[in-house]
Design a protein around this motif. Structure first.
Motif, PDB file in Angstrom:
ATOM      1  N   LEU A 163      18.460  20.633  41.737  1.00  0.00           N
ATOM      2  CA  LEU A 163      19.380  20.417  40.427  1.00  0.00           C
ATOM      3  C   LEU A 163      20.390  21.378  39.846  1.00  0.00           C
ATOM      4  O   LEU A 163      20.988  21.599  39.107  1.00  0.00           O
ATOM      5  N   GLN A 164      20.063  22.787  40.815  1.00  0.00           N
ATOM      6  CA  GLN A 164      21.040  23.761  40.495  1.00  0.00           C
ATOM      7  C   GLN A 164      22.409  23.516  40.933  1.00  0.00           C
ATOM      8  O   GLN A 164      23.722  23.687  40.616  1.00  0.00           O
ATOM      9  N   ARG A 165      22.011  22.445  42.034  1.00  0.00           N
ATOM     10  CA  ARG A 165      24.003  22.819  42.714  1.00  0.00           C
ATOM     11  C   ARG A 165      24.067  20.740  42.613  1.00  0.00           C
ATOM     12  O   ARG A 165      25.404  20.449  42.679  1.00  0.00           O
ATOM     13  N   TYR A 166      23.562  20.309  42.262  1.00  0.00           N
ATOM     14  CA  TYR A 166      23.762  18.688  42.011  1.00  0.00           C
ATOM     15  C   TYR A 166      23.508  17.994  40.674  1.00  0.00           C
ATOM     16  O   TYR A 166      22.137  18.287  40.648  1.00  0.00           O
ATOM     17  N   THR A 167      23.570  16.984  40.488  1.00  0.00           N
ATOM     18  CA  THR A 167      23.250  15.949  39.379  1.00  0.00           C
ATOM     19  C   THR A 167      22.176  14.598  40.894  1.00  0.00           C
ATOM     20  O   THR A 167      23.483  14.448  41.030  1.00  0.00           O
ATOM     21  N   ILE A 168      21.769  13.640  39.657  1.00  0.00           N
ATOM     22  CA  ILE A 168      20.569  13.239  40.985  1.00  0.00           C
ATOM     23  C   ILE A 168      20.877  11.437  40.839  1.00  0.00           C
ATOM     24  O   ILE A 168      20.617  12.215  38.524  1.00  0.00           O
ATOM     25  N   SER A 169      21.214  11.208  40.557  1.00  0.00           N
ATOM     26  CA  SER A 169      21.358   8.964  39.269  1.00  0.00           C
ATOM     27  C   SER A 169      21.059   8.214  40.963  1.00  0.00           C
ATOM     28  O   SER A 169      20.875   8.590  42.228  1.00  0.00           O
ATOM     29  N   LEU A 170      19.639   7.644  40.539  1.00  0.00           N
ATOM     30  CA  LEU A 170      19.600   6.165  41.187  1.00  0.00           C
ATOM     31  C   LEU A 170      20.422   5.696  41.453  1.00  0.00           C
ATOM     32  O   LEU A 170      21.180   4.905  41.014  1.00  0.00           O
ATOM     33  N   SER A 171      20.401   5.776  43.329  1.00  0.00           N
ATOM     34  CA  SER A 171      21.467   4.652  43.686  1.00  0.00           C
ATOM     35  C   SER A 171      21.388   2.787  43.177  1.00  0.00           C
ATOM     36  O   SER A 171      19.825   2.609  42.823  1.00  0.00           O
ATOM     37  N   PRO A 172      22.098   2.209  42.932  1.00  0.00           N
ATOM     38  CA  PRO A 172      22.044   0.458  42.898  1.00  0.00           C
ATOM     39  C   PRO A 172      20.700  -0.137  43.757  1.00  0.00           C
ATOM     40  O   PRO A 172      21.031  -1.570  43.774  1.00  0.00           O
ATOM     41  N   ALA A 173      21.303   0.439  45.209  1.00  0.00           N
ATOM     42  CA  ALA A 173      20.353   0.160  46.079  1.00  0.00           C
ATOM     43  C   ALA A 173      18.853   0.216  46.025  1.00  0.00           C
ATOM     44  O   ALA A 173      18.144  -0.829  46.593  1.00  0.00           O
ATOM     45  N   TYR A 174      18.371   0.942  45.427  1.00  0.00           N
ATOM     46  CA  TYR A 174      17.352   0.771  45.390  1.00  0.00           C
ATOM     47  C   TYR A 174      16.180   0.064  44.753  1.00  0.00           C
ATOM     48  O   TYR A 174      16.482  -0.716  43.772  1.00  0.00           O
ATOM     49  N   VAL A 175      15.311  -0.110  45.385  1.00  0.00           N
ATOM     50  CA  VAL A 175      14.376  -1.510  45.135  1.00  0.00           C
ATOM     51  C   VAL A 175      13.250  -0.457  45.418  1.00  0.00           C
ATOM     52  O   VAL A 175      12.454  -0.030  45.907  1.00  0.00           O
ATOM     53  N   HIS A 176      12.767  -0.540  43.915  1.00  0.00           N
ATOM     54  CA  HIS A 176      10.810  -0.274  43.169  1.00  0.00           C
ATOM     55  C   HIS A 176       9.917  -1.592  44.265  1.00  0.00           C
ATOM     56  O   HIS A 176       9.847  -2.154  44.331  1.00  0.00           O
ATOM     57  N   ALA A 177       9.378  -0.409  45.347  1.00  0.00           N
ATOM     58  CA  ALA A 177       8.493  -1.056  45.598  1.00  0.00           C
ATOM     59  C   ALA A 177       7.398   0.198  46.642  1.00  0.00           C
ATOM     60  O   ALA A 177       7.666  -0.007  47.812  1.00  0.00           O
ATOM     61  N   PRO A 178       6.844   0.431  45.762  1.00  0.00           N
ATOM     62  CA  PRO A 178       5.549   1.438  45.989  1.00  0.00           C
ATOM     63  C   PRO A 178       4.458   0.678  47.047  1.00  0.00           C
ATOM     64  O   PRO A 178       4.388  -0.656  46.491  1.00  0.00           O
ATOM     65  N   VAL A 179       4.018   1.115  47.872  1.00  0.00           N
ATOM     66  CA  VAL A 179       3.168   0.494  48.304  1.00  0.00           C
ATOM     67  C   VAL A 179       2.092   1.858  49.263  1.00  0.00           C
ATOM     68  O   VAL A 179       2.840   2.833  49.863  1.00  0.00           O
ATOM     69  N   SER A 180       0.822   1.108  49.237  1.00  0.00           N
ATOM     70  CA  SER A 180      -0.119   2.438  49.781  1.00  0.00           C
ATOM     71  C   SER A 180      -0.550   1.700  51.393  1.00  0.00           C
ATOM     72  O   SER A 180      -1.254   1.106  51.986  1.00  0.00           O
ATOM     73  N   ILE A 181      -0.101   2.805  52.335  1.00  0.00           N
ATOM     74  CA  ILE A 181      -0.436   2.782  53.580  1.00  0.00           C
ATOM     75  C   ILE A 181      -1.005   4.098  53.997  1.00  0.00           C
ATOM     76  O   ILE A 181       0.009   5.432  53.945  1.00  0.00           O
ATOM     77  N   ILE A 182      -2.013   4.568  53.827  1.00  0.00           N
ATOM     78  CA  ILE A 182      -2.837   5.546  53.939  1.00  0.00           C
ATOM     79  C   ILE A 182      -2.654   6.583  52.584  1.00  0.00           C
ATOM     80  O   ILE A 182      -3.705   7.209  52.288  1.00  0.00           O
ATOM     81  N   THR A 183      -1.029   6.717  52.550  1.00  0.00           N
ATOM     82  CA  THR A 183      -0.614   6.736  50.866  1.00  0.00           C
ATOM     83  C   THR A 183       0.228   6.739  50.255  1.00  0.00           C
ATOM     84  O   THR A 183       0.826   5.950  51.209  1.00  0.00           O
ATOM     85  N   VAL A 184       0.234   6.744  49.647  1.00  0.00           N
ATOM     86  CA  VAL A 184       1.089   6.018  49.169  1.00  0.00           C
ATOM     87  C   VAL A 184       2.929   6.206  48.765  1.00  0.00           C
ATOM     88  O   VAL A 184       2.864   7.398  49.071  1.00  0.00           O
ATOM     89  N   LYS A 185       3.489   5.467  48.874  1.00  0.00           N
ATOM     90  CA  LYS A 185       4.942   5.503  49.472  1.00  0.00           C
ATOM     91  C   LYS A 185       5.935   4.784  48.722  1.00  0.00           C
ATOM     92  O   LYS A 185       5.287   3.578  48.769  1.00  0.00           O
ATOM     93  N   PRO A 186       7.497   4.702  48.667  1.00  0.00           N
ATOM     94  CA  PRO A 186       8.597   3.597  48.014  1.00  0.00           C
ATOM     95  C   PRO A 186       8.800   3.295  49.973  1.00  0.00           C
ATOM     96  O   PRO A 186       9.026   3.847  50.729  1.00  0.00           O
ATOM     97  N   GLN A 187       8.496   1.981  49.766  1.00  0.00           N
ATOM     98  CA  GLN A 187       8.814   1.269  51.018  1.00  0.00           C
ATOM     99  C   GLN A 187       9.666   1.115  50.922  1.00  0.00           C
ATOM    100  O   GLN A 187       9.822   1.606  52.573  1.00  0.00           O
ATOM    101  N   HIS A 188      10.733   1.164  50.783  1.00  0.00           N
ATOM    102  CA  HIS A 188      12.385   0.889  51.189  1.00  0.00           C
ATOM    103  C   HIS A 188      13.488   2.585  51.428  1.00  0.00           C
ATOM    104  O   HIS A 188      14.328   2.981  51.381  1.00  0.00           O
ATOM    105  N   GLY A 189      12.362   3.656  51.214  1.00  0.00           N
ATOM    106  CA  GLY A 189      12.873   5.004  50.940  1.00  0.00           C
ATOM    107  C   GLY A 189      13.183   5.030  49.309  1.00  0.00           C
ATOM    108  O   GLY A 189      12.738   3.620  48.631  1.00  0.00           O
TER     109      GLY A 189
END
Ligand code: HEM
Length: 146
Positions: A108-134
């Motif tokens: 945050l000292q170097r960049y602003t961050i915004s979510l890409s329109p390419a993001y698809v919200h798909a949390p998945v639990s494979i041993i641990t919970v993670k975003p399926q498509h990053g």
């Protein structure tokens, strides 16, 4: 920043359950747990329980932690256990929180961050919970010479 860290740990904490093995027979309220029973404490279920968190339980609202975990859980502090509980609680808790605070501060000292329109919200639990498509984000430099 703590509340921004706590809210994702509540909604999408990496661990969805805590494993325990009962030693001897034990009474838990109305329940009698036999000896040697395997127990799964579904902390993800606790974290999504509207009776504990209110009707907005599924919403991302970091401000629910503004006055600490005790207030956020209506003084049921064991309702929030992303790092486990008791003697076998995660030994890396402090390290993990410190690490994310440093990493996010540096970004945050170097960049602003915004979510890409390419993001698809798909949390998945494979041993641990993670975003399926990053998590695709757009970084914009705060410094023109960067
Ligand atoms: C966001 C990051 C992390 C989360 C959400 C997390 C979560 C957990 C959970 C839920 C447990 C089981 C606790 C229980 O059964 O009560 C655990 C155990 C453990 N964690 Fe983590 N952890 C994280 C990061 C780390 C890191 C960075 C380390 C090491 C540097 C670490 C080392 C351990 C160890 C060694 C145990 C086993 C403790 C024992 O059985 O006595 N964890 N963690």
């Amino acid at each position: 920043m703590t509340m921004i860290i706590n809210e994702p740990l509540r909604l999408y904490g990496p661990a969805v359950g805590l494993l325990r093995k009962g030693g001897s027979e034990v009474r838990l309220g109305n329940l009698v747990l036999p000896a040697d029973i395997d127990i799964l404490i579904a902390n993800a279920a606790l974290h999504h329980d509207p009776q504990l968190w209110g009707d907005n339980v599924h919403l991302f609202k970091p401000e629910r932690f503004a006055e600490g975990i005790a207030k956020a859980t209506n003084y049921n502090t064991t309702a929030f256990c992303p790092f486990g509980l008791g003697p076998r609680t995660c030994v890396g808790t402090t390290f993990a929180i410190m690490e994310v605070k440093i990493a996010v501060s540096m970004i945050l000292q170097r960049y602003t961050i915004s979510l890409s329109p390419a993001y698809v919200h798909a949390p998945v639990s494979i041993i641990t919970v993670k975003p399926q498509h990053g998590i695709q984000v757009i970084l914009q430099s705060l410094h023109h010479d960067a």
